[in-house]
Enzyme design. Sequence first.
Site, short mmCIF file in Angstrom:
data_model
loop_
_atom_site.label_atom_id
_atom_site.label_comp_id
_atom_site.label_asym_id
_atom_site.label_seq_id
_atom_site.Cartn_x
_atom_site.Cartn_y
_atom_site.Cartn_z
N ASP A 61 1.00 3.94 7.13
CA ASP A 61 1.25 5.39 7.13
C ASP A 61 1.02 5.91 5.72
O ASP A 61 0.90 5.13 4.76
CB ASP A 61 2.70 5.68 7.57
CG ASP A 61 3.01 7.17 7.59
OD1 ASP A 61 2.20 7.94 8.14
OD2 ASP A 61 4.04 7.59 7.04
N SER A 62 1.01 7.24 5.59
CA SER A 62 0.86 7.84 4.26
C SER A 62 2.14 7.66 3.43
O SER A 62 2.13 7.92 2.24
CB SER A 62 0.58 9.33 4.40
OG SER A 62 1.72 9.97 4.95
N TYR A 98 -0.94 13.22 3.57
CA TYR A 98 -2.33 13.18 4.05
C TYR A 98 -2.68 14.49 4.78
O TYR A 98 -3.84 14.84 4.88
CB TYR A 98 -2.53 12.02 5.03
CG TYR A 98 -2.72 10.66 4.41
CD1 TYR A 98 -2.50 10.43 3.04
CD2 TYR A 98 -3.12 9.58 5.20
CE1 TYR A 98 -2.69 9.16 2.50
CE2 TYR A 98 -3.32 8.32 4.65
CZ TYR A 98 -3.09 8.11 3.31
OH TYR A 98 -3.28 6.87 2.78
N GLY A 99 -1.66 15.17 5.30
CA GLY A 99 -1.88 16.34 6.16
C GLY A 99 -2.84 17.38 5.61
O GLY A 99 -3.72 17.86 6.33
N CYS A 145 0.50 6.87 11.83
CA CYS A 145 0.32 8.15 11.16
C CYS A 145 -0.56 8.99 12.08
O CYS A 145 -1.67 8.56 12.43
CB CYS A 145 -0.37 7.92 9.82
SG CYS A 145 -0.89 9.42 8.99
N ASN A 146 -0.04 10.12 12.50
CA ASN A 146 -0.82 10.97 13.43
C ASN A 146 -2.07 11.52 12.76
O ASN A 146 -3.12 11.61 13.39
CB ASN A 146 0.04 12.13 13.91
CG ASN A 146 1.15 11.68 14.83
OD1 ASN A 146 1.02 11.71 16.03
ND2 ASN A 146 2.28 11.26 14.26
N THR A 147 -1.93 11.89 11.48
CA THR A 147 -3.06 12.49 10.77
C THR A 147 -4.21 11.49 10.70
O THR A 147 -5.37 11.83 10.97
CB THR A 147 -2.62 12.90 9.34
OG1 THR A 147 -1.37 13.59 9.43
CG2 THR A 147 -3.64 13.78 8.68
N GLU A 199 9.89 12.67 2.40
CA GLU A 199 9.58 11.74 1.30
C GLU A 199 10.63 11.84 0.18
O GLU A 199 10.84 10.89 -0.57
CB GLU A 199 8.17 11.99 0.75
CG GLU A 199 7.05 11.55 1.70
CD GLU A 199 6.96 10.02 1.88
OE1 GLU A 199 7.32 9.27 0.97
OE2 GLU A 199 6.53 9.59 2.98
N CYS A 233 4.14 13.96 14.12
CA CYS A 233 4.00 13.39 12.77
C CYS A 233 5.11 12.37 12.69
O CYS A 233 6.27 12.67 13.03
CB CYS A 233 4.18 14.46 11.71
SG CYS A 233 4.33 13.79 10.03
N THR A 234 4.78 11.15 12.27
CA THR A 234 5.79 10.09 12.31
C THR A 234 6.92 10.31 11.30
O THR A 234 7.94 9.63 11.37
CB THR A 234 5.13 8.71 12.09
OG1 THR A 234 4.33 8.77 10.90
CG2 THR A 234 4.27 8.33 13.27
N HIS A 235 6.74 11.25 10.37
CA HIS A 235 7.84 11.58 9.46
C HIS A 235 8.94 12.40 10.15
O HIS A 235 10.09 12.40 9.72
CB HIS A 235 7.33 12.43 8.29
CG HIS A 235 6.64 11.66 7.20
ND1 HIS A 235 5.40 11.11 7.35
CD2 HIS A 235 7.04 11.36 5.94
CE1 HIS A 235 5.04 10.51 6.22
NE2 HIS A 235 6.02 10.64 5.34
N1 DGL Z 1 3.29 10.55 8.89
C1 DGL Z 1 1.99 11.06 8.96
C2 DGL Z 1 1.65 11.69 10.27
O1 DGL Z 1 2.14 11.22 11.26
C3 DGL Z 1 1.40 11.70 7.74
C4 DGL Z 1 2.05 12.88 7.15
C5 DGL Z 1 1.33 13.29 5.88
O2 DGL Z 1 1.10 12.45 5.02
O3 DGL Z 1 1.00 14.49 5.75
O4 DGL Z 1 0.86 12.58 10.37
#
Ligand code: DGL
Length: 270
Positions: free
Chosen positions: A9-10, A41-42, A72-74, A151, A183-185
């Site tokens: 993931d990011s 990463y978004g 990570c979805n992105t 984060e 988003c996994t966050h």
């Molecule tokens: N956790 C990631 C996701 O699911 C990335 C979020 C990010 O870095 O912007 O998209």
Amino acid sequence: MQQAIAVLDSGVGGLTVVKEVMRQLPREKILYLGDTARTPYGPRPAEEVIRFTREIVDYLLQYQPKMIVIACNTATAVALQDIRSRVSIPVVGVINPGARAAIGRSKTGVIGVIGTEGTIKSGAYEHALRRLSPRLEVITKACPDFVPLVEDGNFRSEETYRVVSSALESIKQGAMDCLILGCTHYPFLAETISEVMGPEVGLISSAEETAREISTILHENNQLAGRDEVPIHQFFCSGDPRKFQEIAQSWLGEHIRLTPVVWRVPNIGA
Ligand code: DGL
């Protein structure tokens, strides 16, 4: 040596998937890399996210894992096919599992999706949802301010509530009965998101369904860890190790072995 499931993931977001994998598959060894030096990463262009994902995958392949999980979805939205075409082991993303979980839960057929700018812009969730059920109504919203809160470990504060409620205000109406945390966050913010959306909106995280998919693939490939395995997980992060360790240990409820990673060209394109 036990072959691991490599998860990336990011940042700390993919730990929401790791926790569920540990619960469903407690014998499996996990290698996790959070690219905290280059999170989020978004907002990044797709080509950059693909490049970063390739770098992480190359790094993790040194450990000869049996599977890659793009938690990570992105990165799933823009890099899943690219990574699948480059490696010979199974590669699992989080978008199809999230879409399946939501369709199994929604009664009204109106599903909300929140995610990063990259994920929402890609249209990957609408595509995945409509492929499974063409007549759904899908309401999407990018929430770029959520990942920095997570984060920072700022899960439950007045500031968090303010940011979450102002981001979700515009989608908080109508017949939506499911909201995909795309988003996994975001599961780190689930209590606040739920407070804002109200009890009639179920929150869907892709973690459970992703862990089920991992289990199915390992089972089909006859690669599930043996009954006697006692896995020693290994975590890597490219940014501040202290912050990562603190969030990871409190989320997973156990001590983690963490190795810092230094990219040869740090923070490319930041
Ligand atoms: N956790 C990631 C996701 O699911 C990335 C979020 C990010 O870095 O912007 O998209």
